[in-house]
Motif scaffolding. Structure first.
Motif, PDB file in Angstrom:
ATOM      1  N   LEU A 127       0.819  -1.217   0.000  1.00 61.17           N
ATOM      2  CA  LEU A 127       0.000   0.000   0.000  1.00 61.17           C
ATOM      3  C   LEU A 127       0.845   1.256   0.000  1.00 61.17           C
ATOM      4  O   LEU A 127       0.440   2.288  -0.536  1.00 61.17           O
ATOM      5  CB  LEU A 127      -0.918   0.018   1.226  1.00 61.17           C
ATOM      6  N   SER A 128       1.996   1.201   0.633  1.00 57.59           N
ATOM      7  CA  SER A 128       2.876   2.361   0.677  1.00 57.59           C
ATOM      8  C   SER A 128       4.296   1.892   0.966  1.00 57.59           C
ATOM      9  O   SER A 128       4.520   0.742   1.368  1.00 57.59           O
ATOM     10  CB  SER A 128       2.422   3.365   1.752  1.00 57.59           C
ATOM     11  N   VAL A 172       8.654   7.843   7.141  1.00 52.88           N
ATOM     12  CA  VAL A 172       7.983   8.761   6.211  1.00 52.88           C
ATOM     13  C   VAL A 172       7.825   8.125   4.839  1.00 52.88           C
ATOM     14  O   VAL A 172       8.684   7.376   4.385  1.00 52.88           O
ATOM     15  CB  VAL A 172       8.748  10.100   6.076  1.00 52.88           C
ATOM     16  N   ILE A 173       6.706   8.440   4.194  1.00 54.28           N
ATOM     17  CA  ILE A 173       6.474   8.033   2.816  1.00 54.28           C
ATOM     18  C   ILE A 173       7.177   9.019   1.895  1.00 54.28           C
ATOM     19  O   ILE A 173       6.964  10.226   2.004  1.00 54.28           O
ATOM     20  CB  ILE A 173       4.968   8.016   2.495  1.00 54.28           C
ATOM     21  N   ASN A 176      -1.210   6.730  17.454  1.00 55.14           N
ATOM     22  CA  ASN A 176      -0.509   5.460  17.257  1.00 55.14           C
ATOM     23  C   ASN A 176       0.717   5.627  16.360  1.00 55.14           C
ATOM     24  O   ASN A 176       1.142   4.700  15.685  1.00 55.14           O
ATOM     25  CB  ASN A 176      -1.457   4.390  16.703  1.00 55.14           C
ATOM     26  N   HIS A 177       1.262   6.868  16.352  1.00 53.33           N
ATOM     27  CA  HIS A 177       2.495   7.137  15.613  1.00 53.33           C
ATOM     28  C   HIS A 177       3.472   7.918  16.482  1.00 53.33           C
ATOM     29  O   HIS A 177       3.085   8.500  17.505  1.00 53.33           O
ATOM     30  CB  HIS A 177       2.193   7.941  14.335  1.00 53.33           C
ATOM     31  N   ASN A 225      -4.027   3.711  10.278  1.00 56.23           N
ATOM     32  CA  ASN A 225      -3.625   2.307  10.246  1.00 56.23           C
ATOM     33  C   ASN A 225      -2.379   2.056   9.411  1.00 56.23           C
ATOM     34  O   ASN A 225      -2.063   0.909   9.106  1.00 56.23           O
ATOM     35  CB  ASN A 225      -4.785   1.459   9.732  1.00 56.23           C
ATOM     36  N   MET A 226      -1.686   3.124   9.065  1.00 57.92           N
ATOM     37  CA  MET A 226      -0.472   2.978   8.271  1.00 57.92           C
ATOM     38  C   MET A 226       0.755   2.904   9.160  1.00 57.92           C
ATOM     39  O   MET A 226       0.766   3.407  10.285  1.00 57.92           O
ATOM     40  CB  MET A 226      -0.351   4.144   7.288  1.00 57.92           C
ATOM     41  N   GLN A 227       1.793   2.269   8.649  1.00 59.64           N
ATOM     42  CA  GLN A 227       3.053   2.188   9.396  1.00 59.64           C
ATOM     43  C   GLN A 227       3.776   3.530   9.427  1.00 59.64           C
ATOM     44  O   GLN A 227       4.419   3.860  10.410  1.00 59.64           O
ATOM     45  CB  GLN A 227       3.953   1.124   8.767  1.00 59.64           C
ATOM     46  N   ALA A 228       3.673   4.277   8.344  1.00 58.78           N
ATOM     47  CA  ALA A 228       4.400   5.553   8.243  1.00 58.78           C
ATOM     48  C   ALA A 228       3.818   6.589   9.196  1.00 58.78           C
ATOM     49  O   ALA A 228       2.612   6.643   9.441  1.00 58.78           O
ATOM     50  CB  ALA A 228       4.362   6.071   6.820  1.00 58.78           C
TER      51      ALA A 228
END
Length: 359
Positions: free
Chosen positions: A53-54, A70-71, A93-94, A152-155
């Motif tokens: 997804l990214s 970072v993306i 959550n980041h 919900n993204m890791q970045a």
């Protein structure tokens, strides 16, 4: 369920809508990046594939350094990370930047707002050192509210790589500072995106990694110096045009997961592929992937072909969707579905895009 990540910034009418706004509690602080770099020739930065997804890499901000994922996004120009001033679900959550913990932080305080294709964030400008592999940079953006799509993204944040004309608040993008300071051998960067959760994705500043592509590089002139924007002649299958019949404009965007286009063109492609529309997604039978046709993007007299294995996602055990999604405008976006197949080189010095078959 499936998820479309679309992080190109929108400027002006239907493209990027970036405006100054009052900064209030719950906004995300943005960090503007004006770089002061150590001397280097080529800087490779590894990236992690987040479920296709990214793709994100790690930078650090402040003294002592605070790390953020970072993306690396060719569809926007600003750098931002969450800050301690943000309490939205996406921020909590980041990792959050704490300016109190950095001896080199300098406050600007100017409020701003950035609207992306899938959400927006607001914040304030600040200045600090930014470290990217061996590169030392200063100045960036803090955010104070964050779009739900980031939750919900890791970045943690977004590292914009597009042109200065797209940058909010006249912040000089990181890569432009690299070029302006003569800190890289070549005024270009290149991107390799791995497929199927494989490792090895990377962005290379100032050079090209020949290990990531085969054959020759095809150079395409940009049609506009805002995004990495090019002219597509047509989209075809089995030798016949199936979309973009009279030519169209496309953004080459590492921050968008799918290939996105105008509703009518996307409907045509998916109907031709035998996909059925359900809740905005285009469903195909997973067992048919081996018999589905190639889709070819004809660009500047060259053909860039995607096999069905590249443009179909399996989202459940027996359910698959195509990687062609619709947007409300006329602009196409060639996202990661396309870029996983083609190594991309962004030759900023000559305003050219290079594409070569990815290994």
């Amino acid at each position: 369920c499936s998820f479309l990540l679309n992080i190109y910034a929108e400027k002006g009418k239907g493209k990027i809508n970036a405006s100054m706004a009052d900064c209030h509690e719950g906004h995300l602080p943005l960090f503007k990046l004006a770089i002061s770099l150590g001397s280097f020739a080529v800087g490779p930065e590894s990236m992690t594939n987040d479920a296709g997804l990214s793709y994100y890499g790690v930078i650090s901000i402040g003294t002592p350094p605070q790390s953020f994922k970072v993306i690396f996004d060719t569809g926007s120009s600003n750098l931002w990370v969450p800050s301690i001033y943000c309490n939205s679900a996406a921020c909590n959550n980041h990792a959050k930047f704490d300016p109190r913990g950095s001896s080199t932080y300098r406050q600007n305080g100017r409020p701003l707002s950035i609207t992306y294709g899938t959400g927006s964030m607001t914040g304030i400008l600040g200045y600090d050192t930014v470290t990217l592999f061996s590169i030392l940079a200063s100045s960036f953006c803090l955010s104070q509210t964050e779009a739900p799509f980031m939750q919900n993204m890791q970045a943690d944040g977004i590292f914009g790589l597009a042109y200065p004309s797209l940058s909010l608040s006249s912040a000089t993008p990181v890569f432009d500072n690299m070029m302006n300071g003569g800190l890289i051998n070549l005024n270009l960067f290149s991107v390799y995106l791995s497929s199927n959760n494989q490792r090895g994705s990377a962005v290379t500043f100032g050079g090209v990694d020949t290990n990531h592509y085969s054959g020759s590089i095809t150079w395409i002139p940009l049609s506009k110096e805002l995004y990495c924007q090019i002219t597509v002649d047509s989209v075809s299958g089995n030798g016949q045009a199936v979309a973009c019949n009279d030519g169209c404009q496309a953004i080459v965007d590492t921050g968008t997961s799918m290939i996105v286009g105008p509703q009518s063109d996307i409907d045509n492609i998916n109907a031709w592929l035998g996909a059925s529309s359900q809740n905005g997604e285009y469903i195909v039978n997973c067992s048919n992937i081996g018999q589905m046709p190639d889709v070819t993007f004809n660009i500047n007299g060259n053909q860039f072909t995607l096999p069905a294995s590249a443009y179909v996602y399996q989202v459940q055990y027996s359910s698959c969707i195509t990687g062609f999604g619709a947007t409300g405008g006329n602009m196409w976006t060639l996202g990661d579905v396309f870029l996983k197949q083609y190594y991309s080189i962004y030759k900023r010095g000559q305003n050219m895009l290079g594409l070569a078959k990815a290994r």
